[in-house]
Motif scaffolding. Structure first.
Motif, mmCIF file in Angstrom:
data_model
loop_
_atom_site.group_PDB
_atom_site.id
_atom_site.type_symbol
_atom_site.label_atom_id
_atom_site.label_comp_id
_atom_site.label_asym_id
_atom_site.label_seq_id
_atom_site.Cartn_x
_atom_site.Cartn_y
_atom_site.Cartn_z
ATOM 1 N N VAL A 8 1.973 10.283 1.712
ATOM 2 C CA VAL A 8 2.133 9.029 1.462
ATOM 3 C C VAL A 8 0.888 8.637 3.010
ATOM 4 O O VAL A 8 0.750 7.662 3.283
ATOM 5 N N ASP A 9 1.493 9.200 4.159
ATOM 6 C CA ASP A 9 0.785 8.823 6.255
ATOM 7 C C ASP A 9 -0.999 9.576 5.023
ATOM 8 O O ASP A 9 -1.713 8.808 5.968
ATOM 9 N N LEU A 60 0.550 -1.637 0.022
ATOM 10 C CA LEU A 60 0.088 0.358 0.100
ATOM 11 C C LEU A 60 0.941 1.487 -0.433
ATOM 12 O O LEU A 60 1.017 1.960 -1.007
ATOM 13 N N ARG A 61 1.825 0.607 1.369
ATOM 14 C CA ARG A 61 2.997 2.338 1.160
ATOM 15 C C ARG A 61 3.134 2.613 -0.341
ATOM 16 O O ARG A 61 3.248 3.554 -0.426
ATOM 17 N N LYS A 77 2.890 6.258 -2.729
ATOM 18 C CA LYS A 77 4.173 6.592 -3.904
ATOM 19 C C LYS A 77 4.004 7.203 -5.116
ATOM 20 O O LYS A 77 4.282 7.609 -6.037
ATOM 21 N N GLU A 78 3.789 5.969 -5.629
ATOM 22 C CA GLU A 78 3.400 5.850 -7.028
ATOM 23 C C GLU A 78 1.914 6.346 -7.587
ATOM 24 O O GLU A 78 1.821 7.286 -8.467
ATOM 25 N N LEU A 79 0.926 6.860 -6.797
ATOM 26 C CA LEU A 79 0.122 7.642 -7.284
ATOM 27 C C LEU A 79 -0.343 8.936 -6.955
ATOM 28 O O LEU A 79 -0.379 9.562 -7.481
ATOM 29 N N ILE A 80 1.400 9.307 -5.929
ATOM 30 C CA ILE A 80 1.107 10.456 -5.503
ATOM 31 C C ILE A 80 1.859 10.981 -6.328
ATOM 32 O O ILE A 80 1.892 12.483 -6.690
#
Length: 107
Positions: free
Chosen positions: A30-31, A10-11, A15-18
């Motif tokens: 991420v948080d 999920l982390r 990262k990829e989506l952000i």
């Protein structure tokens, strides 16, 4: 089906989506993504549906009305919801759990 995704996976997805810029503007870290995804997991929403249907209101993750309705139909597929009034000032519905059940009125 809502399969659990490991925290590590999920982390990485976060990262990829952000980095992609394709998340809602209120998700910048991420948080933040993780918190919303976890809230979604608690109520049965997969991560991508959670980030598009859970909004931050006064610092609290809040499920959108569309997601609430989707969760109702997911858990009660035979329910019936009839909108009796829908304006800027009021919303009145009648709902029943099954086709042969009694309607309850909510406003």
């Amino acid at each position: 089906m809502n399969e659990l995704v490991s925290s590590k996976d999920l982390r990485q997805q976060a990262k990829e989506l952000i980095a992609s810029g394709f998340l809602p503007q209120h998700i910048k870290t991420v948080d933040q993504f993780m918190a919303i995804a976890m809230k979604g997991q608690e109520v049965g929403l997969p991560p991508m549906q959670a980030v598009s249907q859970i909004n931050m209101i006064q610092g609290k993750p809040t499920i959108s009305s569309e997601a609430m309705l989707a969760l109702v139909f997911k858990s009660l597929p035979t329910c019936d919801i009839a909108y009796r009034a829908l304006t800027n000032e009021e919303c009145v519905i009648e709902a029943r759990r099954s086709p042969d059940g009694q309607y309850s009125k909510f406003s």
